[in-house]
Design a protein around this motif. Sequence first.
Motif, PDB file in Angstrom:
ATOM      1  N   HIS A  89      13.834   3.229  -1.791  1.00  0.00           N
ATOM      2  CA  HIS A  89      13.103   3.005  -3.041  1.00  0.00           C
ATOM      3  C   HIS A  89      14.084   2.601  -4.137  1.00  0.00           C
ATOM      4  O   HIS A  89      15.279   2.853  -4.049  1.00  0.00           O
ATOM      5  CB  HIS A  89      12.337   4.261  -3.472  1.00  0.00           C
ATOM      6  N   HIS A 112       3.207   8.530  -4.665  1.00  0.00           N
ATOM      7  CA  HIS A 112       3.788   9.637  -5.434  1.00  0.00           C
ATOM      8  C   HIS A 112       3.995   9.204  -6.891  1.00  0.00           C
ATOM      9  O   HIS A 112       3.625   9.911  -7.828  1.00  0.00           O
ATOM     10  CB  HIS A 112       5.114  10.030  -4.769  1.00  0.00           C
ATOM     11  N   GLN A 113       4.532   8.027  -7.067  1.00  0.00           N
ATOM     12  CA  GLN A 113       4.802   7.521  -8.406  1.00  0.00           C
ATOM     13  C   GLN A 113       3.513   7.209  -9.162  1.00  0.00           C
ATOM     14  O   GLN A 113       3.419   7.453 -10.369  1.00  0.00           O
ATOM     15  CB  GLN A 113       5.711   6.291  -8.306  1.00  0.00           C
ATOM     16  N   TYR A 158      -0.063   0.472   7.220  1.00  0.00           N
ATOM     17  CA  TYR A 158       0.034   1.837   6.688  1.00  0.00           C
ATOM     18  C   TYR A 158      -1.095   2.761   7.163  1.00  0.00           C
ATOM     19  O   TYR A 158      -0.822   3.897   7.577  1.00  0.00           O
ATOM     20  CB  TYR A 158       0.085   1.834   5.163  1.00  0.00           C
ATOM     21  N   PHE A 183       2.612   9.067  -1.123  1.00  0.00           N
ATOM     22  CA  PHE A 183       3.926   8.828  -0.529  1.00  0.00           C
ATOM     23  C   PHE A 183       4.573   7.644  -1.220  1.00  0.00           C
ATOM     24  O   PHE A 183       3.958   6.587  -1.344  1.00  0.00           O
ATOM     25  CB  PHE A 183       3.789   8.546   0.972  1.00  0.00           C
ATOM     26  N   CYS A 184       5.812   7.813  -1.651  1.00  0.00           N
ATOM     27  CA  CYS A 184       6.605   6.777  -2.319  1.00  0.00           C
ATOM     28  C   CYS A 184       5.838   6.205  -3.510  1.00  0.00           C
ATOM     29  O   CYS A 184       5.681   6.883  -4.507  1.00  0.00           O
ATOM     30  CB  CYS A 184       7.060   5.715  -1.334  1.00  0.00           C
ATOM     31  N   PHE A 185       5.363   4.981  -3.402  1.00  0.00           N
ATOM     32  CA  PHE A 185       4.593   4.381  -4.484  1.00  0.00           C
ATOM     33  C   PHE A 185       3.412   5.283  -4.855  1.00  0.00           C
ATOM     34  O   PHE A 185       3.103   5.468  -6.029  1.00  0.00           O
ATOM     35  CB  PHE A 185       4.100   2.995  -4.039  1.00  0.00           C
ATOM     36  N   CYS A 226       8.246  11.169  -2.078  1.00  0.00           N
ATOM     37  CA  CYS A 226       8.841   9.846  -2.041  1.00  0.00           C
ATOM     38  C   CYS A 226      10.132   9.936  -1.262  1.00  0.00           C
ATOM     39  O   CYS A 226      10.834  10.888  -1.322  1.00  0.00           O
ATOM     40  CB  CYS A 226       9.123   9.332  -3.436  1.00  0.00           C
ATOM     41  N   THR A 268      -0.800   5.299  -0.109  1.00  0.00           N
ATOM     42  CA  THR A 268       0.360   4.807   0.646  1.00  0.00           C
ATOM     43  C   THR A 268       1.459   4.274  -0.272  1.00  0.00           C
ATOM     44  O   THR A 268       1.297   4.191  -1.481  1.00  0.00           O
ATOM     45  CB  THR A 268      -0.052   3.665   1.604  1.00  0.00           C
ATOM     46  N   GLY A 269       2.527   3.858   0.361  1.00  0.00           N
ATOM     47  CA  GLY A 269       3.609   3.178  -0.330  1.00  0.00           C
ATOM     48  C   GLY A 269       3.236   1.734  -0.638  1.00  0.00           C
ATOM     49  O   GLY A 269       2.184   1.243  -0.247  1.00  0.00           O
ATOM     50  N   SER A 270       4.131   1.070  -1.371  1.00  0.00           N
ATOM     51  CA  SER A 270       3.942  -0.329  -1.723  1.00  0.00           C
ATOM     52  C   SER A 270       5.275  -0.900  -2.190  1.00  0.00           C
ATOM     53  O   SER A 270       6.121  -0.167  -2.697  1.00  0.00           O
ATOM     54  CB  SER A 270       2.925  -0.460  -2.853  1.00  0.00           C
ATOM     55  N   LYS A 271       5.426  -2.210  -2.048  1.00  0.00           N
ATOM     56  CA  LYS A 271       6.622  -2.836  -2.632  1.00  0.00           C
ATOM     57  C   LYS A 271       6.438  -3.098  -4.123  1.00  0.00           C
ATOM     58  O   LYS A 271       7.371  -3.461  -4.815  1.00  0.00           O
ATOM     59  CB  LYS A 271       7.012  -4.094  -1.867  1.00  0.00           C
TER      60      LYS A 271
END
Length: 185
Positions: free
Chosen positions: A142, A100-101, A23, A96-98, A185, A63-66
């Motif tokens: 997502h 953002h959340q 990332y 971004f993604c995770f 996201c 960053t994002g994450s699973k």
Amino acid sequence: MLRVAILNCDFIKKEFAETYGQYPEMFRHIIKKSGLTFVYESFNIIDFDYPTSLNDFDLYLITGSKASVYDDEEWILNLFEFVRSLDNAKKNILGFCFGHQVIAQALGGHVQKHPEGWHVGANELITSDPAFNTSYQLLFSHQDQVIELPNRAKLIGSAKECKFRSEEHTSELQSQFRISYAVFC
């Protein structure tokens, strides 16, 4: 020169990382293509690696994450605290993604699994802020979504499948650029 802290929240599988990088490298490449002059340092949040001073950076990128923000993981709870510290210090945050959340949940919003499961594919993002184009075609992958914005958040974009796709939290900042908190996201 823009100083960027990339808060890395996951690791890309080796077979994909060999081609696309992790990332931090992906985001470094995106920022470089924007034409901004910047330096960056990455921190592995999963390993509890954080900047030593909030004033060392102009922008904090998550960053994002699973992982899911509602997972009862110590590193996620610590990240919420760090985001609140950044907010209190009026620092620029971009998620971004995770990411953002995390920003939404840490600042009083609410995130949950989408009732229809995973959302994967290209969809239209409709913007509600005149500073942006009216719509963009973006790729999504997502299963979680922000269902309630934090109090100070302003919706700047949504998709049919996810109402709170992008939002901005505003605060007064003394800076050469204005991001406040833009989260996507």
